[in-house]
Motif scaffolding. Sequence first.
Motif, PDB file in Angstrom:
ATOM      1  N   PRO A 345     -15.639 -85.864 -68.306  1.00 34.40           N
ATOM      2  CA  PRO A 345     -17.289 -86.128 -67.667  1.00 34.40           C
ATOM      3  C   PRO A 345     -17.258 -86.171 -66.463  1.00 34.40           C
ATOM      4  CG  PRO A 345     -16.511 -87.519 -69.682  1.00 34.40           C
ATOM      5  CD  PRO A 345     -15.285 -86.992 -69.174  1.00 34.40           C
ATOM      6  N   ALA A 346     -16.411 -86.913 -65.714  1.00 32.16           N
ATOM      7  CA  ALA A 346     -16.567 -86.683 -64.291  1.00 32.16           C
ATOM      8  C   ALA A 346     -16.207 -85.329 -63.752  1.00 32.16           C
ATOM      9  CB  ALA A 346     -15.773 -87.951 -63.606  1.00 32.16           C
ATOM     10  N   LEU A 347     -15.214 -84.620 -64.039  1.00 30.33           N
ATOM     11  CA  LEU A 347     -15.113 -83.254 -63.477  1.00 30.33           C
ATOM     12  C   LEU A 347     -16.359 -82.658 -64.077  1.00 30.33           C
ATOM     13  CD1 LEU A 347     -13.116 -81.039 -62.344  1.00 30.33           C
ATOM     14  CD2 LEU A 347     -12.372 -80.968 -64.606  1.00 30.33           C
ATOM     15  N   LEU A 348     -16.839 -82.571 -65.168  1.00 34.70           N
ATOM     16  CA  LEU A 348     -18.010 -81.955 -65.392  1.00 34.70           C
ATOM     17  C   LEU A 348     -19.110 -82.302 -64.579  1.00 34.70           C
ATOM     18  CD1 LEU A 348     -19.658 -80.164 -67.431  1.00 34.70           C
ATOM     19  CD2 LEU A 348     -20.119 -82.194 -68.908  1.00 34.70           C
ATOM     20  N   PHE A 349     -19.504 -83.327 -64.117  1.00 34.85           N
ATOM     21  CA  PHE A 349     -20.583 -83.780 -63.500  1.00 34.85           C
ATOM     22  C   PHE A 349     -20.422 -83.245 -61.891  1.00 34.85           C
ATOM     23  CE2 PHE A 349     -22.740 -86.933 -60.499  1.00 34.85           C
ATOM     24  CZ  PHE A 349     -24.254 -86.520 -60.938  1.00 34.85           C
ATOM     25  N   ILE A 350     -19.062 -83.244 -61.581  1.00 38.07           N
ATOM     26  CA  ILE A 350     -19.007 -82.590 -60.133  1.00 38.07           C
ATOM     27  C   ILE A 350     -18.991 -81.025 -60.280  1.00 38.07           C
ATOM     28  CG2 ILE A 350     -17.016 -82.127 -58.524  1.00 38.07           C
ATOM     29  CD1 ILE A 350     -15.723 -84.716 -59.119  1.00 38.07           C
ATOM     30  N   VAL A 351     -18.730 -80.379 -61.299  1.00 37.91           N
ATOM     31  CA  VAL A 351     -18.670 -78.991 -61.292  1.00 37.91           C
ATOM     32  C   VAL A 351     -20.286 -78.347 -61.288  1.00 37.91           C
ATOM     33  CG1 VAL A 351     -18.409 -76.885 -62.579  1.00 37.91           C
ATOM     34  CG2 VAL A 351     -16.503 -78.342 -62.351  1.00 37.91           C
ATOM     35  N   MET A 352     -20.916 -79.547 -62.103  1.00 34.15           N
ATOM     36  CA  MET A 352     -22.667 -78.998 -61.985  1.00 34.15           C
ATOM     37  C   MET A 352     -23.243 -79.432 -60.710  1.00 34.15           C
ATOM     38  SD  MET A 352     -23.358 -81.216 -65.728  1.00 34.15           S
ATOM     39  CE  MET A 352     -25.033 -80.876 -65.560  1.00 34.15           C
ATOM     40  N   LEU A 353     -22.700 -80.355 -60.063  1.00 33.87           N
ATOM     41  CA  LEU A 353     -23.333 -80.435 -58.636  1.00 33.87           C
ATOM     42  C   LEU A 353     -22.832 -79.412 -57.649  1.00 33.87           C
ATOM     43  CD1 LEU A 353     -22.551 -84.333 -57.785  1.00 33.87           C
ATOM     44  CD2 LEU A 353     -24.646 -83.590 -58.477  1.00 33.87           C
ATOM     45  N   VAL A 354     -21.671 -78.850 -57.861  1.00 35.40           N
ATOM     46  CA  VAL A 354     -21.217 -77.822 -57.063  1.00 35.40           C
ATOM     47  C   VAL A 354     -21.881 -76.456 -57.433  1.00 35.40           C
ATOM     48  CG1 VAL A 354     -19.511 -76.114 -56.458  1.00 35.40           C
ATOM     49  CG2 VAL A 354     -19.013 -78.792 -56.570  1.00 35.40           C
ATOM     50  N   ARG A 355     -21.957 -76.203 -58.832  1.00 33.14           N
ATOM     51  CA  ARG A 355     -22.833 -74.992 -59.298  1.00 33.14           C
ATOM     52  C   ARG A 355     -24.463 -75.184 -58.854  1.00 33.14           C
ATOM     53  NH1 ARG A 355     -20.670 -72.709 -63.965  1.00 33.14           N
ATOM     54  NH2 ARG A 355     -22.617 -71.601 -64.133  1.00 33.14           N
ATOM     55  N   ASN A 356     -24.867 -76.216 -58.827  1.00 30.22           N
ATOM     56  CA  ASN A 356     -26.213 -76.612 -58.666  1.00 30.22           C
ATOM     57  C   ASN A 356     -26.654 -76.063 -57.119  1.00 30.22           C
ATOM     58  OD1 ASN A 356     -27.211 -76.818 -61.236  1.00 30.22           O
ATOM     59  ND2 ASN A 356     -26.908 -79.035 -61.054  1.00 30.22           N
ATOM     60  N   LYS A 357     -25.658 -76.567 -56.108  1.00 38.96           N
ATOM     61  CA  LYS A 357     -25.560 -76.510 -54.611  1.00 38.96           C
ATOM     62  C   LYS A 357     -25.721 -74.945 -54.405  1.00 38.96           C
ATOM     63  CE  LYS A 357     -24.237 -80.935 -53.153  1.00 38.96           C
ATOM     64  NZ  LYS A 357     -23.359 -81.655 -52.132  1.00 38.96           N
ATOM     65  N   GLN A 358     -24.605 -74.299 -55.049  1.00 32.78           N
ATOM     66  CA  GLN A 358     -24.477 -72.943 -54.650  1.00 32.78           C
ATOM     67  C   GLN A 358     -25.587 -72.018 -55.192  1.00 32.78           C
ATOM     68  OE1 GLN A 358     -20.964 -71.886 -57.025  1.00 32.78           O
ATOM     69  NE2 GLN A 358     -19.702 -72.572 -55.482  1.00 32.78           N
ATOM     70  N   ARG A 359     -26.416 -72.428 -56.490  1.00 35.80           N
ATOM     71  CA  ARG A 359     -27.348 -71.851 -56.897  1.00 35.80           C
ATOM     72  C   ARG A 359     -28.585 -71.898 -55.915  1.00 35.80           C
ATOM     73  NH1 ARG A 359     -27.928 -74.127 -61.274  1.00 35.80           N
ATOM     74  NH2 ARG A 359     -26.468 -72.724 -62.523  1.00 35.80           N
ATOM     75  N   THR A 360     -28.576 -73.192 -55.348  1.00 38.83           N
ATOM     76  CA  THR A 360     -29.775 -73.469 -54.320  1.00 38.83           C
ATOM     77  C   THR A 360     -29.510 -72.733 -53.155  1.00 38.83           C
ATOM     78  OG1 THR A 360     -29.721 -75.960 -55.131  1.00 38.83           O
ATOM     79  CG2 THR A 360     -30.775 -75.350 -53.079  1.00 38.83           C
ATOM     80  N   ARG A 361     -28.364 -72.525 -52.502  1.00 38.56           N
ATOM     81  CA  ARG A 361     -28.014 -71.832 -51.252  1.00 38.56           C
ATOM     82  C   ARG A 361     -28.463 -70.304 -51.623  1.00 38.56           C
ATOM     83  NH1 ARG A 361     -22.123 -74.228 -49.725  1.00 38.56           N
ATOM     84  NH2 ARG A 361     -22.954 -76.209 -48.889  1.00 38.56           N
ATOM     85  N   GLU A 362     -28.023 -69.734 -52.935  1.00 36.38           N
ATOM     86  CA  GLU A 362     -28.348 -68.289 -53.043  1.00 36.38           C
ATOM     87  C   GLU A 362     -29.897 -68.113 -53.111  1.00 36.38           C
ATOM     88  OE1 GLU A 362     -26.315 -67.603 -56.675  1.00 36.38           O
ATOM     89  OE2 GLU A 362     -24.334 -67.609 -55.806  1.00 36.38           O
ATOM     90  N   GLU A 363     -30.558 -69.086 -53.783  1.00 35.40           N
ATOM     91  CA  GLU A 363     -32.091 -68.996 -53.830  1.00 35.40           C
ATOM     92  C   GLU A 363     -32.838 -68.885 -52.394  1.00 35.40           C
ATOM     93  OE1 GLU A 363     -33.304 -71.939 -56.316  1.00 35.40           O
ATOM     94  OE2 GLU A 363     -32.852 -70.936 -58.245  1.00 35.40           O
ATOM     95  N   GLU A 364     -32.251 -69.955 -51.518  1.00 34.40           N
ATOM     96  CA  GLU A 364     -32.849 -69.993 -50.160  1.00 34.40           C
ATOM     97  C   GLU A 364     -32.315 -68.668 -49.304  1.00 34.40           C
ATOM     98  OE1 GLU A 364     -31.182 -73.323 -48.380  1.00 34.40           O
ATOM     99  OE2 GLU A 364     -32.408 -74.720 -49.617  1.00 34.40           O
ATOM    100  N   GLN A 365     -31.344 -68.284 -49.391  1.00 35.12           N
ATOM    101  CA  GLN A 365     -30.755 -67.078 -48.793  1.00 35.12           C
ATOM    102  C   GLN A 365     -31.760 -65.792 -49.426  1.00 35.12           C
ATOM    103  OE1 GLN A 365     -26.803 -66.291 -49.752  1.00 35.12           O
ATOM    104  NE2 GLN A 365     -25.955 -67.909 -48.253  1.00 35.12           N
ATOM    105  N   MET A 366     -32.132 -65.656 -50.731  1.00 33.14           N
ATOM    106  CA  MET A 366     -32.721 -64.728 -51.119  1.00 33.14           C
ATOM    107  C   MET A 366     -34.351 -64.676 -50.566  1.00 33.14           C
ATOM    108  SD  MET A 366     -31.623 -64.479 -55.202  1.00 33.14           S
ATOM    109  CE  MET A 366     -32.907 -63.193 -55.559  1.00 33.14           C
ATOM    110  N   ASP A 367     -34.923 -66.018 -50.560  1.00 35.32           N
ATOM    111  CA  ASP A 367     -36.068 -66.234 -49.904  1.00 35.32           C
ATOM    112  C   ASP A 367     -36.084 -65.916 -48.348  1.00 35.32           C
ATOM    113  OD1 ASP A 367     -36.953 -67.302 -52.351  1.00 35.32           O
ATOM    114  OD2 ASP A 367     -36.616 -69.446 -51.996  1.00 35.32           O
ATOM    115  N   ASN A 368     -35.160 -66.023 -47.648  1.00 30.49           N
ATOM    116  CA  ASN A 368     -35.170 -65.623 -46.429  1.00 30.49           C
ATOM    117  C   ASN A 368     -34.899 -64.334 -45.868  1.00 30.49           C
ATOM    118  OD1 ASN A 368     -35.086 -68.473 -45.352  1.00 30.49           O
ATOM    119  ND2 ASN A 368     -32.847 -68.706 -45.490  1.00 30.49           N
ATOM    120  N   SER A 369     -34.379 -63.647 -47.013  1.00 30.03           N
ATOM    121  CA  SER A 369     -34.168 -62.059 -46.869  1.00 30.03           C
ATOM    122  C   SER A 369     -35.495 -61.428 -47.187  1.00 30.03           C
ATOM    123  CB  SER A 369     -32.906 -61.498 -47.666  1.00 30.03           C
ATOM    124  OG  SER A 369     -33.146 -61.823 -49.028  1.00 30.03           O
TER     125      SER A 369
END
Length: 369
Positions: A345-369
Amino acid sequence: MNPRKTRLAEFISAFTLFEIGSTTLFQIGAEAKQDAWLAMTLAACVGFLLLMLHLAIFKRDPKRDLFELCRHYFGKVLGNLAVIIFGAYFAYEASRNLRDVGELAAYMLLNRTPLFIIMLLCILVIANIIRYGPHAAFLLMLVLLPFIVFSYFLLISMIFGVGLPKLENMEPILEDGLGPVLKVVPDIISFPFAQTVLFLVFFPMVREEKGIEKSMLIGYTSVAIFLILVNHMNVLVLGTKLADTVSFPLLQVVQLIELAEIFERMDILFVLVLFIGLGAKLLFFYMGAVKGFSNLTRTSFKKWILPIGIAIYALSFASPNFTHHLWVGISVVLKYYPIIQIGLPALLFIVMLVRNKQRTREEEQMDNS
């Protein structure tokens, strides 16, 4: 599986009965002797943090259950492996509870009935409940909870009412320091407090998502305090040596109740309460295993009820006798459970946090472009 949503009251009732389960059957933290209450308190605090972790996972992705989360965030290969691990863990825990039910029934009520018959009847009853889906199981827990609460209240009141507890049995506190206490804490975390990981399977079934966090934490705290009280009561009545020696310490305590030559067989009530608690734990572990392998194979929930039931029934005979069954549970499997209950469960939560941060960065890059 039945897609109906369950009410929060039903869900909390199920969680409460599951947590009580078979815990009162045994002496938890016996190696800590009169300081077992302190070891249980520390373990309960860690369990509280684990429950908060489970709730944090649920809040970040409330539409997916444990198995869907594993497949989505770990990927196909690792996700399927995690599903198999969780499914096997739930099935094995169900088999242990089935063996506990059979041994208790044979010891107290049906000593002339073969153990395999008792356990076969038990697994058939539980399988039939599961056949109607989780909603029926949650409703059943809501009906049974008031009886359990009243019964334990009555038993504890009578134990204290007849003056069985002796406060001198809890002295001296920390006679051998914190060493023995800290030694047993990991095992107590694994049983029963870290078993709440199972409810990651059922969280998405709750109709009211807003109140679930507060209700779960209050329910957990209440049950933890109750379990610490009951566990320590065994020490107060029997003393540390006897509480550690007898197979069912609280049953031994209840059998000492004699009140006005009227209430003398309160052990029958306690056994009935234990059957319900053990049945609740068996029911939800069994259901969790069925849900896991149904998710793994993308097949119907009901198709896995019989195969998993057969596997649970077979696993329940893994130990040749009850003594070996207890030894395996205490000295062997508890050492590996933290990997499943805490690590994954701890590993799952960490992966969720990482994936969510990556998704947020991708969305911000798309908005900026």
